[in-house]
Design a protein around this motif. Structure first.
Motif, PDB file in Angstrom:
ATOM      1  N   ILE A 161     -20.611 -14.035  48.573  1.00 41.50           N
ATOM      2  CA  ILE A 161     -21.374 -14.262  49.802  1.00 41.50           C
ATOM      3  C   ILE A 161     -20.748 -13.442  50.917  1.00 41.50           C
ATOM      4  N   THR A 162     -21.541 -12.621  51.576  1.00 39.38           N
ATOM      5  CA  THR A 162     -21.050 -11.767  52.659  1.00 39.38           C
ATOM      6  C   THR A 162     -21.731 -12.145  53.964  1.00 39.38           C
ATOM      7  N   PHE A 163     -20.922 -12.320  55.027  1.00 44.87           N
ATOM      8  CA  PHE A 163     -21.423 -12.629  56.357  1.00 44.87           C
ATOM      9  C   PHE A 163     -20.977 -11.518  57.302  1.00 44.87           C
ATOM     10  N   GLY A 164     -21.864 -11.056  58.174  1.00 47.56           N
ATOM     11  CA  GLY A 164     -21.470 -10.061  59.165  1.00 47.56           C
ATOM     12  C   GLY A 164     -22.355  -8.849  59.143  1.00 47.56           C
ATOM     13  N   GLN A 165     -21.830  -7.725  59.619  1.00 51.21           N
ATOM     14  CA  GLN A 165     -22.601  -6.482  59.639  1.00 51.21           C
ATOM     15  C   GLN A 165     -22.184  -5.606  58.471  1.00 51.21           C
ATOM     16  N   PHE A 166     -23.170  -5.199  57.680  1.00 53.33           N
ATOM     17  CA  PHE A 166     -22.923  -4.324  56.536  1.00 53.33           C
ATOM     18  C   PHE A 166     -24.220  -3.606  56.205  1.00 53.33           C
ATOM     19  N   LYS A 167     -24.144  -2.652  55.295  1.00 54.75           N
ATOM     20  CA  LYS A 167     -25.322  -1.869  54.932  1.00 54.75           C
ATOM     21  C   LYS A 167     -26.347  -2.741  54.220  1.00 54.75           C
ATOM     22  N   GLU A 168     -27.606  -2.598  54.615  1.00 56.18           N
ATOM     23  CA  GLU A 168     -28.651  -3.244  53.838  1.00 56.18           C
ATOM     24  C   GLU A 168     -28.699  -2.580  52.459  1.00 56.18           C
ATOM     25  N   PRO A 169     -28.857  -3.355  51.389  1.00 56.91           N
ATOM     26  CA  PRO A 169     -28.799  -2.792  50.036  1.00 56.91           C
ATOM     27  C   PRO A 169     -30.085  -2.060  49.662  1.00 56.91           C
ATOM     28  N   PHE A 170     -30.182  -0.828  50.154  1.00 55.87           N
ATOM     29  CA  PHE A 170     -31.386  -0.037  49.895  1.00 55.87           C
ATOM     30  C   PHE A 170     -30.996   1.433  49.806  1.00 55.87           C
ATOM     31  N   GLY A 171     -31.165   2.036  48.615  1.00 65.98           N
ATOM     32  CA  GLY A 171     -30.971   3.476  48.468  1.00 65.98           C
ATOM     33  C   GLY A 171     -29.631   3.857  47.888  1.00 65.98           C
ATOM     34  N   LEU A 172     -29.643   4.673  46.831  1.00 66.02           N
ATOM     35  CA  LEU A 172     -28.423   5.111  46.169  1.00 66.02           C
ATOM     36  C   LEU A 172     -27.589   6.028  47.059  1.00 66.02           C
ATOM     37  N   GLU A 173     -28.211   7.037  47.656  1.00 71.26           N
ATOM     38  CA  GLU A 173     -27.469   7.936  48.554  1.00 71.26           C
ATOM     39  C   GLU A 173     -26.937   7.173  49.755  1.00 71.26           C
ATOM     40  N   HIS A 174     -27.757   6.293  50.296  1.00 67.51           N
ATOM     41  CA  HIS A 174     -27.378   5.531  51.487  1.00 67.51           C
ATOM     42  C   HIS A 174     -26.168   4.642  51.233  1.00 67.51           C
ATOM     43  N   LEU A 175     -26.105   3.984  50.083  1.00 65.07           N
ATOM     44  CA  LEU A 175     -25.024   3.059  49.783  1.00 65.07           C
ATOM     45  C   LEU A 175     -23.760   3.766  49.323  1.00 65.07           C
ATOM     46  N   THR A 176     -23.867   4.998  48.877  1.00 59.31           N
ATOM     47  CA  THR A 176     -22.682   5.784  48.540  1.00 59.31           C
ATOM     48  C   THR A 176     -21.968   6.191  49.819  1.00 59.31           C
ATOM     49  N   SER A 177     -20.667   6.025  49.865  1.00 54.91           N
ATOM     50  CA  SER A 177     -19.898   6.382  51.057  1.00 54.91           C
ATOM     51  C   SER A 177     -20.112   7.843  51.432  1.00 54.91           C
ATOM     52  N   SER A 178     -20.105   8.121  52.735  1.00 55.63           N
ATOM     53  CA  SER A 178     -20.248   9.510  53.191  1.00 55.63           C
ATOM     54  C   SER A 178     -19.108  10.385  52.676  1.00 55.63           C
ATOM     55  N   LEU A 179     -18.002   9.768  52.271  1.00 56.84           N
ATOM     56  CA  LEU A 179     -16.898  10.530  51.696  1.00 56.84           C
ATOM     57  C   LEU A 179     -17.252  11.077  50.316  1.00 56.84           C
ATOM     58  N   ASN A 180     -18.209  10.430  49.653  1.00 59.31           N
ATOM     59  CA  ASN A 180     -18.457  10.729  48.244  1.00 59.31           C
ATOM     60  C   ASN A 180     -19.851  11.268  47.952  1.00 59.31           C
ATOM     61  N   THR A 181     -20.690  11.451  48.972  1.00 54.38           N
ATOM     62  CA  THR A 181     -22.007  12.024  48.725  1.00 54.38           C
ATOM     63  C   THR A 181     -21.879  13.498  48.347  1.00 54.38           C
ATOM     64  N   THR A 182     -22.789  13.964  47.513  1.00 51.58           N
ATOM     65  CA  THR A 182     -22.706  15.343  47.026  1.00 51.58           C
ATOM     66  C   THR A 182     -22.984  16.348  48.135  1.00 51.58           C
ATOM     67  N   PHE A 183     -23.925  16.040  49.024  1.00 54.39           N
ATOM     68  CA  PHE A 183     -24.278  16.944  50.120  1.00 54.39           C
ATOM     69  C   PHE A 183     -23.739  16.401  51.441  1.00 54.39           C
ATOM     70  N   ILE A 184     -23.646  17.274  52.419  1.00 55.99           N
ATOM     71  CA  ILE A 184     -23.076  16.896  53.707  1.00 55.99           C
ATOM     72  C   ILE A 184     -23.890  15.790  54.365  1.00 55.99           C
ATOM     73  N   GLU A 185     -25.212  15.931  54.377  1.00 52.56           N
ATOM     74  CA  GLU A 185     -26.088  14.893  54.909  1.00 52.56           C
ATOM     75  C   GLU A 185     -27.044  14.420  53.824  1.00 52.56           C
ATOM     76  N   LEU A 186     -27.628  13.244  54.036  1.00 54.17           N
ATOM     77  CA  LEU A 186     -28.558  12.694  53.062  1.00 54.17           C
ATOM     78  C   LEU A 186     -29.859  13.480  53.064  1.00 54.17           C
ATOM     79  N   GLY A 187     -30.619  13.344  51.972  1.00 52.54           N
ATOM     80  CA  GLY A 187     -31.925  13.990  51.880  1.00 52.54           C
ATOM     81  C   GLY A 187     -32.923  13.362  52.839  1.00 52.54           C
ATOM     82  N   LEU A 188     -34.147  13.842  52.804  1.00 49.58           N
ATOM     83  CA  LEU A 188     -35.156  13.403  53.763  1.00 49.58           C
ATOM     84  C   LEU A 188     -35.588  11.949  53.571  1.00 49.58           C
TER      85      LEU A 188
END
Length: 426
Positions: A145-172
């Motif tokens: 159970i998680t309480f507080g502010q966190f990422k909504e669970p939607f999207g593989l690229e979105h949930l992957t940390s910006s440290l580990n995404t293949t491209f600099i920014e997410l796709g469209l």
């Protein structure tokens, strides 16, 4: 020498040695007692100081708690070559992210995390919020159970940390990304599946206009990995989101930059959409890893239900890409998302790091009925050099293949962009 004197010397030497050994043993015992007392005092007061298993973060641990301090820095630079006169995107540099990251555990079953981004301080723009993750989580039973502010669970690229995404920014598909909000979530996972479900309100620093009702979301995601071993992964995912924009009186807006954040230009933009009763999002995900080769793709469909006679809208976006490690590494996968890359040979230890090339096609369609938000198609070529597990250099070339936005100054703009990033985390 007199025999009696010699005899006295020979008998005195063992006695002196015996006494010296006794004193040394006593001093050693006393020293050991002092060390033990200091260890107990450290455990009782400040905890034990150590580095985490990843060798990057400073951590403190006691009997009932742990505390880990980390952070990240991402520096970006971009240059643009517009094809239409008068369209200026602003070559330049930017500190993309500058995180302070604190996390830990209390009494084994309680986790916590706080992130603040000094590159995005509080401001009037909802995209410029400093508080990122800020939550506590109970793991005493399943689901967590998680309480507080966190990422909504939607999207593989979105949930992957910006440290580990293949491209600099997410796709469209990022045009439909919900990002972080305050909420209550349930989640669980195993080697081959994961699920998460949450109810969310507003972001931590988002003021509700005129003290009205907050918008609220119900968001869930389910993943299944029939194949999940080192270097071999098949990932399938399904996500859904119901958004009710009560905070803005039924108004919202979709817009997106050209896969670069070193500009304020939004090539696609619906402007403010009014009389929106609710929005339904559906996301599909698929990814594979076969040794150094990986293929990934997502599709998001968005349906806006409107009242007061306004026409309902259907908007969508998708991307697909392939990546290859020239040095033989594989993407790391865990709990339904992709994780950190560890080079086989680290720079500074006689190696050349990990080298990765990638190619992505992405498309977003914000044109429907009376709304002309724009239809954009991009192709992105990326190169990543992971010098160490926590130091990465990246270069992206982005080509806008098509921009269909009649009546707008960017209509038919075939923009070329080069974006560079340097990042380190600890």
């Amino acid at each position: 020498m007199n025999r009696s004197i010699k005899f006295g010397i020979y008998t005195l030497i063992p006695a002196v040695l015996a006494q010296s050994l006794t004193l040394a043993a006593d001093e050693t015992a006393t020293l050991e007692q002092r060390i033990q007392a200091l260890e107990k005092q450290l455990q009782a007061n400040a905890g034990l100081v150590a580095t985490t298993t990843n060798g990057r973060s400073l951590a403190f641990a006691g009997d009932d708690y742990s505390f880990q301090l980390g952070g990240r820095l991402q520096l970006d630079a971009a240059a643009y070559d517009p094809k239409q006169e008068g369209n200026d995107f602003g070559d330049g540099t930017r500190i993309r992210r500058l995180f302070l990251d604190i996390r830990g555990t209390v009494y084994e079953s309680w986790n916590y995390r706080f992130q603040y981004d000094f590159a995005r301080p509080s401001g009037s723009d909802s995209a410029a919020r400093g508080i990122r993750d800020a939550w506590i989580q109970y793991t005493g039973f399943a689901p967590a159970i998680t309480f507080g502010q966190f990422k909504e669970p939607f999207g593989l690229e979105h949930l992957t940390s910006s440290l580990n995404t293949t491209f600099i920014e997410l796709g469209l598909t990022n045009v439909f990304t919900p990002d972080r909000r305050i909420g209550l979530g349930l989640s669980d996972n195993s080697r081959h599946w994961s699920y998460s479900l949450g109810v969310f309100g507003e972001p931590a620093e988002g003021d509700v206009p005129d003290e009205g009702h907050e918008s609220w979301d119900i968001t869930g995601r389910l993943t299944y990995a029939p194949l999940n071993s080192d270097g071999n992964v098949v990932h399938l995912g399904l996500a859904g989101r119901q958004h009710t924009p009560e905070d803005s009186g039924g108004s919202l807006r979709f817009r997106e930059r050209p896969e670069s954040n070193v500009t304020d230009v939004q090539l696609i933009d619906t402007d403010t959409l009014t009389n929106v009763k609710d929005v339904q999002y559906l996301g599909l995900e698929a990814a594979t890893v076969f040794g150094p080769l990986s293929i990934q793709g997502e599709w998001v469909d968005t349906h806006l239900s409107r009242d007061s006679g306004a026409e309902n809208l259907n908007l969508s976006a998708w991307y697909t890409y392939a990546s290859l490690f020239l040095t033989g590494e594989s993407r790391s996968y865990k709990n339904g998302i992709f994780d950190r890359i560890t080079p086989k040979a680290i720079v500074g230890q006689g190696g050349i790091g990990a080298w990765q090339v990638a190619l992505r096609y992405s498309k977003a369609d914000l044109n429907d009925g009376p709304v002309i938000g724009g239809e954009e198609e991009d192709v992105t070529l990326g190169v990543n050099w992971y010098a160490t597990p926590n130091i990465r250099f990246a270069a992206n070339y982005i080509k806008v293949l098509e921009l269909d936005r009649p009546g707008n100054r960017y209509h038919n703009e075939k923009l070329d962009s080069v974006v560079l990033r340097t990042q380190i985390d600890f």
